[in-house]
Design an enzyme around this catalytic site. Structure first.
Site, PDB file in Angstrom:
ATOM      1  N   PHE A 111       0.778  -1.290   0.061  1.00  0.00           N
ATOM      2  CA  PHE A 111      -0.078  -0.023   0.164  1.00  0.00           C
ATOM      3  C   PHE A 111       0.867   1.337  -0.012  1.00  0.00           C
ATOM      4  O   PHE A 111       0.456   2.301  -0.298  1.00  0.00           O
ATOM      5  CB  PHE A 111      -1.075  -0.120   1.161  1.00  0.00           C
ATOM      6  CG  PHE A 111      -0.507   0.790   2.216  1.00  0.00           C
ATOM      7  CD1 PHE A 111       0.547   0.185   3.210  1.00  0.00           C
ATOM      8  CD2 PHE A 111      -1.077   2.274   2.751  1.00  0.00           C
ATOM      9  CE1 PHE A 111       1.105   1.224   4.401  1.00  0.00           C
ATOM     10  CE2 PHE A 111      -0.619   2.785   3.832  1.00  0.00           C
ATOM     11  CZ  PHE A 111       0.672   2.295   4.468  1.00  0.00           C
ATOM     12  N   LYS A 112       2.092   1.250   0.362  1.00  0.00           N
ATOM     13  CA  LYS A 112       2.910   2.257   0.200  1.00  0.00           C
ATOM     14  C   LYS A 112       3.116   3.039  -1.185  1.00  0.00           C
ATOM     15  O   LYS A 112       3.474   4.021  -1.285  1.00  0.00           O
ATOM     16  CB  LYS A 112       4.538   1.964   0.530  1.00  0.00           C
ATOM     17  CG  LYS A 112       4.670   1.182   2.088  1.00  0.00           C
ATOM     18  CD  LYS A 112       5.140   2.100   3.079  1.00  0.00           C
ATOM     19  CE  LYS A 112       5.306   1.595   4.370  1.00  0.00           C
ATOM     20  NZ  LYS A 112       4.608   0.725   5.035  1.00  0.00           N
ATOM     21  N   ASP A 113       2.888   2.007  -2.123  1.00  0.00           N
ATOM     22  CA  ASP A 113       2.746   2.801  -3.564  1.00  0.00           C
ATOM     23  C   ASP A 113       1.803   3.911  -3.591  1.00  0.00           C
ATOM     24  O   ASP A 113       2.114   4.719  -4.468  1.00  0.00           O
ATOM     25  CB  ASP A 113       2.344   1.574  -4.542  1.00  0.00           C
ATOM     26  CG  ASP A 113       3.336   0.712  -4.987  1.00  0.00           C
ATOM     27  OD1 ASP A 113       4.693   0.825  -4.594  1.00  0.00           O
ATOM     28  OD2 ASP A 113       3.024  -0.624  -4.932  1.00  0.00           O
TER      29      ASP A 113
END
Ligand code: PLP
Length: 455
Positions: A111-113
């Protein structure tokens, strides 16, 4: 549309207020605090109701434009949103009004993307306007490095140098960084993660590197937080909400950036009834809500949901600020927030590794839902919440649990628990055939400095 100008203040309250651009490029405020928007725009119900027929990047534009309209023109921001969000964001129905939001389809399957891709493009945008070149210098123990490398790859005005401890990242993690080339340089330091971090800090204060505009892609950057409010709106728009229905989100939390994104969404008008804070055994925040005393955990505990092994989450100071309090970098509360209101808005739960594994097993057996450790912590938090409040009226509410990484990133754990091997997403299988490129350096700062200067 009237252009609203939003200023950003420091949570330590001892630095001047700045524009978004300045907060983004600075990262940390000069008094050591974190930047927070002075005002949070109110999204009109009428515009929120249109989200169900809009794509992810269109919703992202609509939300971010409320913050950025005085600093970026509409058409440019639209392009940045379209470039950042070119992957799927599945919202899966599990049963009744329970859903899973899968934030694992980006290029690094984390989810860091969502945060880093937008931050990278915003930085590149402002740096290009000034006709400057920046170098991002960052240290990684694995996951952040690959998300940062992917996010900045191919951007014209920014170079990236990533340091990782040689032999201490997984093969997949290394390949995610070393197969990109172009503006991404990767250095294996023959040392530990702490050595890499020490070198980064030293480079930032090294006057002989003054000619190079160094910047960090730090996890506390406000440019990472605002984009994280978008998927809360998106998920809500996709579950076909009944009128008057409220949503309860379960957020697997480590450094509390994800949660802050949700809190911004609620402040903007998203009908959130409650946030379930789902932590692993690093339970300082759930314990704070329960007891009113904040105690950091040092050193942090090693749990299988490893990206959440944080004993003193930096973004917690932002939540404290939003509730009227002040917390310094050491985690000392200098002014109490409105704890009663916090207890109404958040429910804290913490989940052991054993419960995490049990949840991976039971959710797969019961509902065919495949979770990895972080998403399983969130799902367990959701179950605990429902158990605790089962006697209360539960009509007109739905639950959304956040899955923050792809199960294929944890093959050994999943194999042990379920006896299956999750299939890799395309972005990870493609790595096999790509060529790697990185250099190895002695555990010596002067060698690194030489590289940066030549670079
Ligand atoms: C970083 C991370 C988290 C924790 O998110 P915070 O914003 O730090 O709370 C959870 N899951 C995964 C997979 C992560 O990479």
């Amino acid at each position: 549309m009237k252009k609203i100008i939003i200023k950003y203040y420091s949570t330590n309250l001892r630095a001047p207020e700045v524009s978004f651009r300045e907060a983004l490029l600075k990262g940390l405020a000069p008094d050591g605090g974190l930047y927070m928007p002075r005002t949070i725009p109110d999204l009109k119900k009428s515009s929120m109701n249109q989200f169900s027929s809009m794509s992810y990047h269109e919703i992202a534009f609509c939300i971010l434009n409320n913050f950025l309209s005085s600093e970026i023109n509409d058409d440019d921001l639209k392009v940045l949103c379209r470039d950042s969000y070119n992957f799927k964001v599945p919202v899966e129905k599990v049963a009744d009004r329970n859903f899973i939001l899968r934030l694992d389809q980006g290029p690094t399957a984390s989810f860091k993307d969502f945060a880093v891709r937008m931050m990278a493009r915003l930085m590149n945008y402002f740096v290009s306007i000034d006709n400057k070149r920046y170098t991002i210098l960052t240290a990684t123990s694995g996951d952040t490095g690959s998300a940062v490398a992917n996010a900045f790859h191919g951007l014209k005005n920014i170079d990236v140098i990533i340091l990782f401890p040689s032999g201490e990242v997984s093969e997949t993690q290394r390949k995610q960084m070393t197969t990109l080339h172009d503006n991404i340089s990767v250095i294996a330091i023959k040392g530990k993660f702490d050595d890499c971090q020490r070198f980064v800090k030293r480079a930032f204060s090294d006057t002989s590197l003054k000619g190079i505009s160094l910047s960090s892609a730090n996890s506390i950057n406000i440019g990472r937080l605002l984009p994280q409010s978008v998927y809360y709106f998106y998920a809500w728009s996709r579950i076909g909400e009944k009128s008057g229905e409220q949503v309860i989100f379960s957020v697997p939390s480590g450094n509390y950036g994800n949660l802050m994104g949700g809190v911004f969404a609620r402040e903007m008008g998203l009908p959130v009834k409650n946030f379930i804070i789902s932590a692993n055994s690093n339970n300082e925040v759930p314990e704070y809500l329960r007891t009113g005393t904040y105690k950091t955990i040092s050193p942090s505990l090693n749990c299988i949901s490893s990206a959440m092994n944080v004993g003193h989450p930096s973004n917690f100071a932002r939540l404290i600020a939003l509730y009227g309090g002040v917390m310094n970098e050491q985690g000392i509360i200098l002014k109490s927030p409105d704890l009663e209101r916090m207890r109404k808005d958040f429910s804290g739960f913490w989940v052991t590794d054993e419960e995490t594994r049990e949840t991976i097993l039971s959710s797969y057996k019961k509902s065919g839902v495949l979770l990895e450790p972080h998403g399983a912590v969130a799902w367990k938090g959701l179950e605990s919440y429902q158990k605790k409040f089962q006697s209360q009226n539960t009509t007109n509410q739905s639950f959304i649990s956040l899955e923050t990484a792809h199960p294929a990133k944890f093959p050994e754990e999943i194999r042990k628990i379920l006896g299956i091997t999750p299939s890799l997403p395309l972005s990870l299988t493609e790595l096999e055939n790509k060529t790697e490129e990185y250099i190895e350096l002695e555990n010596n700062y002067e060698k690194l400095k030489e590289f940066i200067l030549k670079h």
